[in-house]
Design an enzyme around this catalytic site. Sequence first.
Site, mmCIF file in Angstrom:
data_model
loop_
_atom_site.group_PDB
_atom_site.id
_atom_site.type_symbol
_atom_site.label_atom_id
_atom_site.label_comp_id
_atom_site.label_asym_id
_atom_site.label_seq_id
_atom_site.Cartn_x
_atom_site.Cartn_y
_atom_site.Cartn_z
ATOM 1 C CG HIS A 459 -2.068 -0.971 1.060
ATOM 2 N ND1 HIS A 459 -2.819 -1.451 2.097
ATOM 3 C CD2 HIS A 459 -2.589 -1.550 -0.047
ATOM 4 C CE1 HIS A 459 -3.747 -2.263 1.640
ATOM 5 N NE2 HIS A 459 -3.625 -2.350 0.340
ATOM 6 N NE ARG A 566 -10.714 3.655 -18.295
ATOM 7 C CZ ARG A 566 -9.769 4.585 -18.184
ATOM 8 N NH1 ARG A 566 -10.026 5.703 -17.509
ATOM 9 N NH2 ARG A 566 -8.582 4.415 -18.722
ATOM 10 N NE ARG A 602 -15.293 1.394 -21.765
ATOM 11 C CZ ARG A 602 -14.187 1.026 -21.110
ATOM 12 N NH1 ARG A 602 -13.127 0.611 -21.768
ATOM 13 N NH2 ARG A 602 -14.132 1.100 -19.794
ATOM 14 C CD GLU A 696 -12.499 -3.786 -25.466
ATOM 15 O OE1 GLU A 696 -11.775 -3.542 -24.495
ATOM 16 O OE2 GLU A 696 -13.671 -3.385 -25.545
ATOM 17 C CG ASN A 719 -4.708 -1.413 -21.253
ATOM 18 O OD1 ASN A 719 -3.976 -0.912 -22.098
ATOM 19 N ND2 ASN A 719 -5.028 -0.788 -20.151
ATOM 20 C CG ASP A 720 -9.520 -5.987 -22.146
ATOM 21 O OD1 ASP A 720 -9.082 -6.834 -21.338
ATOM 22 O OD2 ASP A 720 -10.457 -5.230 -21.885
ATOM 23 N NE ARG A 730 -6.502 -5.854 -19.109
ATOM 24 C CZ ARG A 730 -7.029 -4.709 -18.705
ATOM 25 N NH1 ARG A 730 -6.255 -3.761 -18.253
ATOM 26 N NH2 ARG A 730 -8.324 -4.507 -18.766
ATOM 27 C CB CYS A 767 -8.593 4.599 -25.834
ATOM 28 S SG CYS A 767 -9.485 3.049 -26.034
#
Length: 837
Positions: A459, A566, A602, A696, A719-720, A730, A767
């Site tokens: 953390h 998002r 989105r 994606e 990313n995806d 990931r 993106c």
Amino acid sequence: MSHNNNDLTLSAPLSGPVLTLGNVPDEVFASGAMGDGIAIDPLNDCLHAPCDGVVIHVARTGHALTIRADNGAEVLLHVGIDTVELKGEGFALLVKEGARVSNGQALVRFDLDRIARQCKSLISLIIVTNGDQFELQPIASQTIKVGEPMLRVVSRHASTARTLVADNAHTEANASIRITHRGGLHARPAALIRKTAQGFSSQSHLHFAGKSASCDSLIGLMGLGIGEQDEVQVTCRGKDCDAALQALIAALSVAVSEESHAPVAVTPRPANTEAGVLQGVCAAPGLVCGPLFRLNGIELPQDPGNHSADEQLQHLDSALEQVRSEIRNTLDHARQRKAVEEEEIFAAHLALLEDPTLLEAATGSIEQGNAATHAWRDAIQAQCAVLLALGKPLFAERANDLRDLQQRVLRALLGEAWHFELPAGAIVAAHELTPSDLLQLSAQNAAGICMAEGGATSHVAILARGKGLPCVVALGSEVLDVPPGQRVVLDAVNGRLELTPDDARHAQVHQIRDAQKLRRQEQQAQAQAPAKTLDGVSIEVAANVASSAEAQIAHENGADGVGLLRTEFLFVDRRTAPDEQEQRQAYQAVLDAMGDKSVIIRTIDVGGDKQLDYLPLPAEANPVLGLRGIRMAQVRPELLDQQLRALLQVSPLQRCRILLPMVSEVDELLHIRQRLDELCAELELTQRPELGVMIEVPAAALMAEQLAEHADFLSIGTNDLSQYTLAMDRDHAGLAARVDAMHPALLRLIAQTCIGAAKHGRWVGVCGALASDPLATPVLIGLGVSELSVSPPQIAEIKDRVRHMDAAQCRQLSLGLLNLSSAKAVRQACQHHWPLS
């Protein structure tokens, strides 16, 4: 072995001298925290079954396993002390989890010499972990041989247990579920489980590997040592047990990310080989120099005892209330700044302060005449020992959250305001800092942080990254021997602490920092200007945001628009879905914040690993391959309809573009395009907003030309796309570093997407995280991408990078990258062609 009804005699699993647990050189086992039992100092190299039964748990590293005997006793067999650190080397498992074994059967072969050389001790443990149901009677002599009778296990209350189950049978519900929380059930997910259970009158428990914990106890839940993808049993007993069970299943199915960035695998401490340099692990990047300041924890003097219990309990109560109040203030500030990770960390701390296991231990100690200070410290230390004994790095790091509360409550009890004069530009060294320490140090303008212990996923590391404070962990105890005030260089990017830098090195560090600062100022001064390559190609640099507040920051930082809003921020952490009016106002606020710039919104991307309380979906074995994105709309079309209606009512509508996530075939796009046209007709609109598709999944990239025929634009979510193309999760700590969108296979899919889109005159944006990587900017330009949507703080830097590129040269060189062998080779080539200064 013999057993009569519920009585059982365990035979020796090893040969060697017998010890009581109190003589074991490990406080967790010696204190009985893991249960009652016996120890053997082995003379042989094979562990045998002490009874007939079933293997219910096997440590991944092969050093320990648990057998459930036929009478229900759960017997933990643990070879050596701290043997988890061998990571399985020197152990050969001869049985698997779930196997039925018979008394005397060989279970594990191990390398005696290696354990003796590399571990704390060879002494091995035989512990009954559910000892509350059994009484243990040792029958072994001083030395024992494999197979000789060793311990009698006598059932305490078999008959009462059976009656209790019968009485409550009609008000009990149970289920099995696989844990999807990244990193397992540590402090933050455990806090979510506890909060959920508290909403019901039923008593709820989790059961795992032969141990159980009440859902009321954060420490109990963490102490189970439940890892990601482990299967657990949930039981709820009481009038509302069915509702409680459903709510807990939903809470256990939500993947609470350990952090929003790709997690850093906890690496072993590197060897300190270079003279004058301590090598550690980067927890937050940066390069600084300055005087070292040593921060020590609170040490308590000897407790004389015989205190008034009432007085000490009152002291503890007021100290706890003071700390709760401080944490609530921290939480309020974090919420105002929308610092989600900080908020989650301290919400878990607040829950830990109310943990019954912890409070009962401290109260019990005070009632025996101990001082509140010592009772609190000992209660925390005992719980830390349990977490450390689990042998998992993530749980060891979470013990640090408990130590944070130890220090905070002790300060309140001792009446010490935590105040010290931090020298200007100091680099703070400590054994291990806590989250509240870090917030204080950041407020006092510390230049950097270095710790002897700690991990890159702790953390403290998350908070340091959020504050932009360079931080190196796992430097070893030598860092505590550096004289205070000594000038050092902290090169956090490379995980180095340079102890004796000369004047030239100091000057170099200052020069690098000044150059970086000047560069950032120059970039920021040009942030509002458009980004054009040297040969005149315009690249739009937009921002990824999740609220109107973030959109405002993006606009101030020079964003050419919003490349990805998002919308999940509207749907999560609530009991019911937002209505059309609330959605419309939220989307309008983002449009208003962006002036005259366009906003790509989105549609809701939940399901699978992102669950909503009010949208119960079945638990899935592979959530990322399940009901996600647009697939959710097929199951619950009314949700998407409502969202589209809200989007169609923003003004001016031409500045709003709609983006569909997780599209994998053309029919999905056609179906939603048709529905959008119908809704436009219902609302008497003459034009519909532009409709785009997220690329994606590999299927979408391969079908880009066909999708571009019916979509107005394409936006690549790298990313995806990376995880689906490379078949690597990931969120998997061990693979995170390899899920790299610069892999030649990914670049080929990006190239194919751009070629397909160009055939229909459509533009392509990126993106995903790759858009924010300056090393990738020339590659994306070269492959035909014309819009990059990045995190707001990086807009100026990416725009500046575009302005230094020649698009024709980018096209020519990028094509050669597609034939390279790996992501690493691509990155090396990029650094050669377009160096990052």
